[in-house]
Design an enzyme around this catalytic site. Structure first.
Site, PDB file in Angstrom:
ATOM      1  N   ASP A  50       0.454  -1.151   0.217  1.00 42.57           N
ATOM      2  CA  ASP A  50       0.020  -0.021  -0.222  1.00 42.57           C
ATOM      3  C   ASP A  50       0.697   1.534   0.338  1.00 42.57           C
ATOM      4  O   ASP A  50       1.833   1.003   0.562  1.00 42.57           O
ATOM      5  CB  ASP A  50      -0.566   0.096   1.085  1.00 42.57           C
ATOM      6  CG  ASP A  50      -2.129   0.965   1.228  1.00 42.57           C
ATOM      7  OD1 ASP A  50      -2.508   1.705   0.302  1.00 42.57           O
ATOM      8  OD2 ASP A  50      -2.176   1.534   2.212  1.00 42.57           O
ATOM      9  N   HIS A  80       2.737   3.701  -9.087  1.00 42.24           N
ATOM     10  CA  HIS A  80       2.172   2.164  -9.444  1.00 42.24           C
ATOM     11  C   HIS A  80       3.869   1.874  -9.966  1.00 42.24           C
ATOM     12  O   HIS A  80       4.335   0.384  -9.909  1.00 42.24           O
ATOM     13  CB  HIS A  80       0.774   2.013  -9.755  1.00 42.24           C
ATOM     14  CG  HIS A  80      -0.294   2.318  -9.396  1.00 42.24           C
ATOM     15  ND1 HIS A  80      -0.494   1.835  -7.389  1.00 42.24           N
ATOM     16  CD2 HIS A  80      -0.936   2.842  -9.723  1.00 42.24           C
ATOM     17  CE1 HIS A  80      -1.258   2.217  -7.637  1.00 42.24           C
ATOM     18  NE2 HIS A  80      -2.423   2.661  -8.237  1.00 42.24           N
ATOM     19  N   ASN A  84     -11.002  -1.998  -5.503  1.00 40.22           N
ATOM     20  CA  ASN A  84      -9.607  -1.847  -6.099  1.00 40.22           C
ATOM     21  C   ASN A  84     -10.535  -1.162  -7.127  1.00 40.22           C
ATOM     22  O   ASN A  84     -10.401   0.051  -8.451  1.00 40.22           O
ATOM     23  CB  ASN A  84      -8.685  -1.833  -6.183  1.00 40.22           C
ATOM     24  CG  ASN A  84      -7.834  -2.292  -4.804  1.00 40.22           C
ATOM     25  OD1 ASN A  84      -6.702  -3.165  -5.752  1.00 40.22           O
ATOM     26  ND2 ASN A  84      -8.145  -0.886  -4.334  1.00 40.22           N
ATOM     27  N   TRP A  85     -11.790  -2.381  -7.956  1.00 36.37           N
ATOM     28  CA  TRP A  85     -12.647  -2.105  -9.464  1.00 36.37           C
ATOM     29  C   TRP A  85     -13.368  -1.230  -8.757  1.00 36.37           C
ATOM     30  O   TRP A  85     -13.670  -0.312 -10.343  1.00 36.37           O
ATOM     31  CB  TRP A  85     -13.324  -3.144  -9.464  1.00 36.37           C
ATOM     32  CG  TRP A  85     -12.613  -4.576  -9.774  1.00 36.37           C
ATOM     33  CD1 TRP A  85     -12.275  -5.714  -9.232  1.00 36.37           C
ATOM     34  CD2 TRP A  85     -12.221  -4.895 -11.052  1.00 36.37           C
ATOM     35  NE1 TRP A  85     -12.117  -6.721  -9.718  1.00 36.37           N
ATOM     36  CE2 TRP A  85     -11.565  -6.529 -11.154  1.00 36.37           C
ATOM     37  CE3 TRP A  85     -12.064  -3.960 -12.253  1.00 36.37           C
ATOM     38  CZ2 TRP A  85     -10.754  -6.689 -11.625  1.00 36.37           C
ATOM     39  CZ3 TRP A  85     -10.750  -4.750 -13.232  1.00 36.37           C
ATOM     40  CH2 TRP A  85      -9.832  -5.691 -12.940  1.00 36.37           C
ATOM     41  N   GLU A 119       0.993 -13.484  12.145  1.00 37.67           N
ATOM     42  CA  GLU A 119       1.564 -12.122  12.818  1.00 37.67           C
ATOM     43  C   GLU A 119       1.853 -11.278  11.802  1.00 37.67           C
ATOM     44  O   GLU A 119       1.884 -11.056  10.558  1.00 37.67           O
ATOM     45  CB  GLU A 119       3.406 -12.302  13.226  1.00 37.67           C
ATOM     46  CG  GLU A 119       3.185 -13.806  14.206  1.00 37.67           C
ATOM     47  CD  GLU A 119       2.473 -13.126  16.148  1.00 37.67           C
ATOM     48  OE1 GLU A 119       2.596 -12.036  16.555  1.00 37.67           O
ATOM     49  OE2 GLU A 119       1.664 -14.470  16.709  1.00 37.67           O
TER      50      GLU A 119
HETATM   51  C1  IPE Z   1      -5.218  -2.512  -0.423  1.00 35.95           C
HETATM   52  O1  IPE Z   1      -5.050  -1.183  -0.852  1.00 35.95           O
HETATM   53  C2  IPE Z   1      -5.282  -3.086  -1.716  1.00 35.95           C
HETATM   54  C3  IPE Z   1      -4.106  -3.984  -2.493  1.00 35.95           C
HETATM   55  C4  IPE Z   1      -3.605  -2.940  -1.581  1.00 35.95           C
HETATM   56  C5  IPE Z   1      -3.973  -4.143  -3.553  1.00 35.95           C
HETATM   57  P1  IPE Z   1      -6.595  -0.288  -0.409  1.00 35.95           P
HETATM   58  O2  IPE Z   1      -5.286   1.194  -1.063  1.00 35.95           O
HETATM   59  O3  IPE Z   1      -6.890  -0.902  -1.761  1.00 35.95           O
HETATM   60  O4  IPE Z   1      -6.798  -0.265   0.558  1.00 35.95           O
HETATM   61  P2  IPE Z   1      -7.822   0.827   0.893  1.00 35.95           P
HETATM   62  O5  IPE Z   1      -9.024   1.335   0.552  1.00 35.95           O
HETATM   63  O6  IPE Z   1      -6.693   1.713   2.260  1.00 35.95           O
HETATM   64  O7  IPE Z   1      -8.395   0.256   3.170  1.00 35.95           O
HETATM   65  C1  IPE Z   2      -1.335   0.506  -3.375  1.00 27.75           C
HETATM   66  O1  IPE Z   2      -1.474   1.747  -3.331  1.00 27.75           O
HETATM   67  C2  IPE Z   2      -1.544   0.101  -4.419  1.00 27.75           C
HETATM   68  C3  IPE Z   2      -2.989  -0.948  -5.273  1.00 27.75           C
HETATM   69  C4  IPE Z   2      -4.006  -0.932  -4.016  1.00 27.75           C
HETATM   70  C5  IPE Z   2      -3.239  -0.935  -6.557  1.00 27.75           C
HETATM   71  P1  IPE Z   2      -2.254   2.640  -3.047  1.00 27.75           P
HETATM   72  O2  IPE Z   2      -2.612   3.231  -4.725  1.00 27.75           O
HETATM   73  O3  IPE Z   2      -3.492   2.132  -2.413  1.00 27.75           O
HETATM   74  O4  IPE Z   2      -2.046   3.485  -2.855  1.00 27.75           O
HETATM   75  P2  IPE Z   2      -2.497   4.712  -1.683  1.00 27.75           P
HETATM   76  O5  IPE Z   2      -2.779   4.118  -0.750  1.00 27.75           O
HETATM   77  O6  IPE Z   2      -3.720   5.871  -3.019  1.00 27.75           O
HETATM   78  O7  IPE Z   2      -1.233   5.624  -1.362  1.00 27.75           O
HETATM   79 MG    MG Z   3      -4.146   2.073  -0.616  1.00 34.05          MG
END
Ligand code: IPE
Ligand code: IPE
Ligand code: MG
Length: 255
Positions: free
Chosen positions: A33, A50, A81-82, A214
């Protein structure tokens, strides 16, 4: 949320020397994340975050393989994420496809077996095809199993498992029946769950499988996650006492 991880003050070499190679986690699962925040801090578009994240993916795989961690699962794209803007989803799918094509040779060379978990039928057809090809090509890898969670949701996985149960009587369903119908029933449950960017949540990842994992949370954004952080997470994990609900470390418990 700011977390303090004193181990991360140490160098990679110092941490590596502290890793007990006889008690490695068998399975590390990572919620990658913070790509968006990493990009935002640099005034870049999210997709550049990304792209930078892919470099961290490579590094994490190499570090785990070199240590001898047999299973690594990376949360790359969730069911939720969709909901993201179409542009970002398209960019992510393009990166995923490039990654799968670009890394195939190296995976073969290094003995990495690629697998994927999630509602893979939601993926665009071209991505799905490349994923299948890379999975099939690397199926005989024996060094490490790398699992990508794609279009993955922990609740969706449980629903899919329950739907595929072939039991006559609901009364007969046991935990092992559910486990046997998860997306990767042959993988051990994760021992260590890592999340980057300081977020203290699970975000629908491996809900069933992480019952006794953990958890290690680090403040670094995913693109900045490197070997040092892998070592720190493992050293931290090795200092924990895993009780599995008992009063002393369970006989035969790992870690
Ligand atoms: C979790 O991250 C999903 C992935 C790392 C693929 P998100 O950024 O989607 O999660 P939330 O929205 O902060 O819970
Ligand atoms: C994680 O990074 C990657 C995916 C969920 C695909 P994010 O895109 O969620 O990055 P933040 O949380 O917005 O910083
Ligand atoms: Mg995120």
């Amino acid at each position: 949320m700011e977390i303090t991880n004193p181990l991360e003050e140490l160098s990679a070499d110092e941490l590596l020397a502290m890793v007990d190679r006889d008690r490695l986690p068998r399975h590390i699962a990572v919620i990658m994340d913070g790509n968006g925040r990493w990009a935002k801090e640099r005034k870049f578009p999210r997709i550049r975050g990304h792209r930078a994240g892919i470099k961290a993916v490579r590094g994490c795989i190499t570090t785990c393989r070199e240590l001898g961690v047999p299973y690594l699962t990376l949360y790359a794209f969730s069911m939720e994420n969709w909901k993201r803007p179409e542009r970002e989803i398209k960019g992510l799918m393009k990166l995923l496809k490039e990654y799968l094509i670009g890394e195939r040779e190296e995976m073969l060379e290094k003995g990495i077996r690629l697998r994927a978990i999630g509602r893979l039928d939601y993926l665009p057809e071209d991505v799905r095809a490349v994923l299948d090809e890379t999975r099939d090509a690397t199926a005989k890898g024996t060094e490490m199993t790398l699992t990508l969670a794609l279009s993955y949701g922990g609740r969706a996985e449980i629903v899919d498992a329950v739907k595929s149960l072939r039991v006559g009587n609901l009364e007969d369903i046991g935990e092992e029946d559910i486990s046997e119908h998860m997306y990767a029933p042959d993988h051990p449950d994760p021992d260590l769950l890592v999340r980057t960017s300081g977020e203290m949540r699970i975000s629908n990842f491996l809900l069933w499988e992480i019952a006794y994992a953990e958890i290690y949370v680090t403040n670094v954004y995913w693109p900045d996650f490197d070997a040092k952080h892998v070592y720190a997470a493992i050293v931290d994990y090795q200092r924990r006492e895993r009780r599995f609900g008992g009063v002393t470390p369970a006989v035969g418990a790992r870690g």
